[in-house]
Scaffold this motif. Sequence first.
Motif, PDB file in Angstrom:
ATOM      1  N   SER A  85       0.868  -1.175   0.000  1.00 46.44           N
ATOM      2  CA  SER A  85       0.000   0.000   0.000  1.00 46.44           C
ATOM      3  C   SER A  85       0.902   1.221   0.000  1.00 46.44           C
ATOM      4  O   SER A  85       2.075   1.145   0.389  1.00 46.44           O
ATOM      5  N   GLU A  86       0.359   2.351  -0.454  1.00 40.15           N
ATOM      6  CA  GLU A  86       1.159   3.569  -0.569  1.00 40.15           C
ATOM      7  C   GLU A  86       0.397   4.734   0.045  1.00 40.15           C
ATOM      8  O   GLU A  86      -0.826   4.845  -0.121  1.00 40.15           O
ATOM      9  N   THR A  87       1.125   5.614   0.727  1.00 37.60           N
ATOM     10  CA  THR A  87       0.497   6.804   1.312  1.00 37.60           C
ATOM     11  C   THR A  87       1.402   8.013   1.123  1.00 37.60           C
ATOM     12  O   THR A  87       2.628   7.904   1.188  1.00 37.60           O
ATOM     13  N   VAL A  98       5.743   3.355   1.861  1.00 37.36           N
ATOM     14  CA  VAL A  98       5.301   2.105   1.250  1.00 37.36           C
ATOM     15  C   VAL A  98       5.239   1.045   2.338  1.00 37.36           C
ATOM     16  O   VAL A  98       6.217   0.832   3.064  1.00 37.36           O
ATOM     17  N   ASP A  99       4.089   0.410   2.477  1.00 35.86           N
ATOM     18  CA  ASP A  99       3.928  -0.662   3.459  1.00 35.86           C
ATOM     19  C   ASP A  99       3.625  -1.959   2.731  1.00 35.86           C
ATOM     20  O   ASP A  99       2.749  -2.000   1.854  1.00 35.86           O
ATOM     21  N   PHE A 100       4.346  -3.006   3.081  1.00 33.68           N
ATOM     22  CA  PHE A 100       4.021  -4.320   2.547  1.00 33.68           C
ATOM     23  C   PHE A 100       2.764  -4.823   3.249  1.00 33.68           C
ATOM     24  O   PHE A 100       2.646  -4.710   4.474  1.00 33.68           O
ATOM     25  N   VAL A 101       1.833  -5.329   2.456  1.00 31.64           N
ATOM     26  CA  VAL A 101       0.545  -5.763   3.005  1.00 31.64           C
ATOM     27  C   VAL A 101       0.356  -7.254   2.749  1.00 31.64           C
ATOM     28  O   VAL A 101       1.145  -7.895   2.048  1.00 31.64           O
ATOM     29  N   LEU A 102      -0.719  -7.790   3.305  1.00 31.99           N
ATOM     30  CA  LEU A 102      -0.892  -9.240   3.304  1.00 31.99           C
ATOM     31  C   LEU A 102      -1.734  -9.772   2.158  1.00 31.99           C
ATOM     32  O   LEU A 102      -1.637 -10.952   1.819  1.00 31.99           O
ATOM     33  N   LEU A 104      -3.818  -9.449  -1.792  1.00 30.80           N
ATOM     34  CA  LEU A 104      -3.875  -8.889  -3.137  1.00 30.80           C
ATOM     35  C   LEU A 104      -4.876  -7.741  -3.198  1.00 30.80           C
ATOM     36  O   LEU A 104      -4.637  -6.739  -3.887  1.00 30.80           O
ATOM     37  N   ASP A 105      -5.989  -7.869  -2.477  1.00 29.63           N
ATOM     38  CA  ASP A 105      -7.017  -6.830  -2.503  1.00 29.63           C
ATOM     39  C   ASP A 105      -6.434  -5.471  -2.143  1.00 29.63           C
ATOM     40  O   ASP A 105      -6.703  -4.460  -2.805  1.00 29.63           O
ATOM     41  N   GLN A 106      -5.632  -5.436  -1.085  1.00 31.16           N
ATOM     42  CA  GLN A 106      -5.028  -4.171  -0.657  1.00 31.16           C
ATOM     43  C   GLN A 106      -4.080  -3.625  -1.721  1.00 31.16           C
ATOM     44  O   GLN A 106      -3.979  -2.418  -1.920  1.00 31.16           O
ATOM     45  N   ASP A 107      -3.389  -4.531  -2.391  1.00 33.67           N
ATOM     46  CA  ASP A 107      -2.447  -4.115  -3.435  1.00 33.67           C
ATOM     47  C   ASP A 107      -3.177  -3.508  -4.629  1.00 33.67           C
ATOM     48  O   ASP A 107      -2.763  -2.474  -5.170  1.00 33.67           O
ATOM     49  N   LEU A 108      -4.263  -4.128  -5.042  1.00 32.44           N
ATOM     50  CA  LEU A 108      -4.988  -3.645  -6.218  1.00 32.44           C
ATOM     51  C   LEU A 108      -5.643  -2.291  -5.974  1.00 32.44           C
ATOM     52  O   LEU A 108      -5.866  -1.523  -6.911  1.00 32.44           O
ATOM     53  N   MET A 109      -5.924  -1.979  -4.719  1.00 30.25           N
ATOM     54  CA  MET A 109      -6.591  -0.713  -4.394  1.00 30.25           C
ATOM     55  C   MET A 109      -5.731   0.508  -4.713  1.00 30.25           C
ATOM     56  O   MET A 109      -6.249   1.604  -4.897  1.00 30.25           O
ATOM     57  N   ARG A 110      -4.400   0.332  -4.787  1.00 30.99           N
ATOM     58  CA  ARG A 110      -3.511   1.477  -5.008  1.00 30.99           C
ATOM     59  C   ARG A 110      -3.333   1.804  -6.489  1.00 30.99           C
ATOM     60  O   ARG A 110      -2.694   2.793  -6.837  1.00 30.99           O
ATOM     61  N   ARG A 111      -3.878   0.997  -7.377  1.00 40.52           N
ATOM     62  CA  ARG A 111      -3.606   1.159  -8.804  1.00 40.52           C
ATOM     63  C   ARG A 111      -4.425   2.284  -9.417  1.00 40.52           C
ATOM     64  O   ARG A 111      -5.400   2.746  -8.841  1.00 40.52           O
ATOM     65  N   ASP A 112      -4.001   2.724 -10.608  1.00 37.68           N
ATOM     66  CA  ASP A 112      -4.578   3.945 -11.170  1.00 37.68           C
ATOM     67  C   ASP A 112      -5.960   3.746 -11.781  1.00 37.68           C
ATOM     68  O   ASP A 112      -6.936   4.373 -11.358  1.00 37.68           O
ATOM     69  N   PHE A 113      -6.073   2.860 -12.766  1.00 41.78           N
ATOM     70  CA  PHE A 113      -7.335   2.696 -13.487  1.00 41.78           C
ATOM     71  C   PHE A 113      -7.870   1.276 -13.326  1.00 41.78           C
ATOM     72  O   PHE A 113      -7.100   0.326 -13.149  1.00 41.78           O
ATOM     73  N   THR A 114      -9.173   1.155 -13.414  1.00 45.09           N
ATOM     74  CA  THR A 114      -9.800  -0.153 -13.191  1.00 45.09           C
ATOM     75  C   THR A 114      -9.293  -1.203 -14.169  1.00 45.09           C
ATOM     76  O   THR A 114      -9.152  -2.370 -13.811  1.00 45.09           O
TER      77      THR A 114
END
Length: 405
Positions: A85-87, A98-102, A104-114
């Motif tokens: 995740s990124e803040t 940048v925080d490593f998360v557990l 995939l859902d959290q990872d996909l949330m940071r992306r730009d376009f659907t």
Amino acid sequence: MNFPFKQAACILDQLISHGFEAYVVGGAVRDYLLDRPIHDIDVATSAHPADVVSLFKRTIPVGVQHGTVAVLFGGKPFEVTTFRSETGYDDFRHPNKVDFVLTLDQDLMRRDFTINALAMDRTGKIIDLFEGRADIAHRQIRTVGRAEERISEDPLRIMRGIRFTSELCFTLGNQERAAFLEKSALLKNISVERVNQEMVRLLAGRGVQEAIGILFETKCIHALPLLENAELHSGLSGVRFSILQSVEERWAAFLIGLGIKNTHEFAKAWKWSRETERKVTRLIELQNVRRLADWTPESVYFAGEDDAKAADRLLAASGVVNEAYLSLLEQQVIELWRSCPIHSRSELAATGNHFLHWSGLKPGPWLAKVISQLEKDIVNGNVENDLEVIESWFKRWQITQKKQS
């Protein structure tokens, strides 16, 4: 469902066999669904960089601080990135944290376009949390979450979004369109090199005219270097960029369409290489010459075969020349080029040393003048490219020069 990314299969298998999650993510999945050529295959995993390095023989730490390790496999690099995740984006590009998360859902949330927030597991199942597949079906660009937030993190996403409308011939979502307009001034915070990369790809897309329209509609065009007062008129909106074949041709058409005369100033503001500036400037000059007259052996010789063809394409793209005649014009250029007795100055039978020897004079401006005149006379068929013939021609040239002086 079969797993289509065979080249990356072993990477996913290695990670999964050691207890980690692993997925192909982003543009590769998008392009697979669109049946487009797939270039880079990126992998997202629950494994940390140290784990990735330990599991593969050949790795490159391309961005360990952000969780990315390049795995070299089968002669190709695959970027393997830890779920993260990124803040905070104080510099409008890099996250403050940048925080490593557990998951995939959290990872996909940071992306730009659907359409870029898609993932595929090893069985071929697609994970789509933000209706990216529906947006692909509807051929539209939407951000993940609120458009204003995604843009404020990295304003280059404005240019990326508009570039995708050009490359994919997609429309831009209404909320995104409004956010691009509201946040357009943030583009001034982005390095011109990054903006230039997006513009190059935007101008090469099949939907370039629609994308240019969005640039103007959202006023993003006015946040770009030296385009503060740009206006969209028929000179640009009528350009058929699909006819053009190179980056330099497309930039030349863009500048001509906007009525920008000072190519050097534009090139400096956009930090072009000297070679790009030289090529764009030359193409603009050649198409101006070509507007006034048909090609001749001399003009094709000094233009060069490839640039002469490019100048004709520029005229066809702008509607000055009928595109239906373009293949005929190209053949004429080829024939004129082939008819030239020489194709470069280095092919002249006489060199500067010959003229110095024949004249007994010291080098000076006269030498460049005589070689230039000889070059023209040979190309136009007035003089044979033979050393004895050239010596006789030079004697006559000297007499003429003395009479004129």
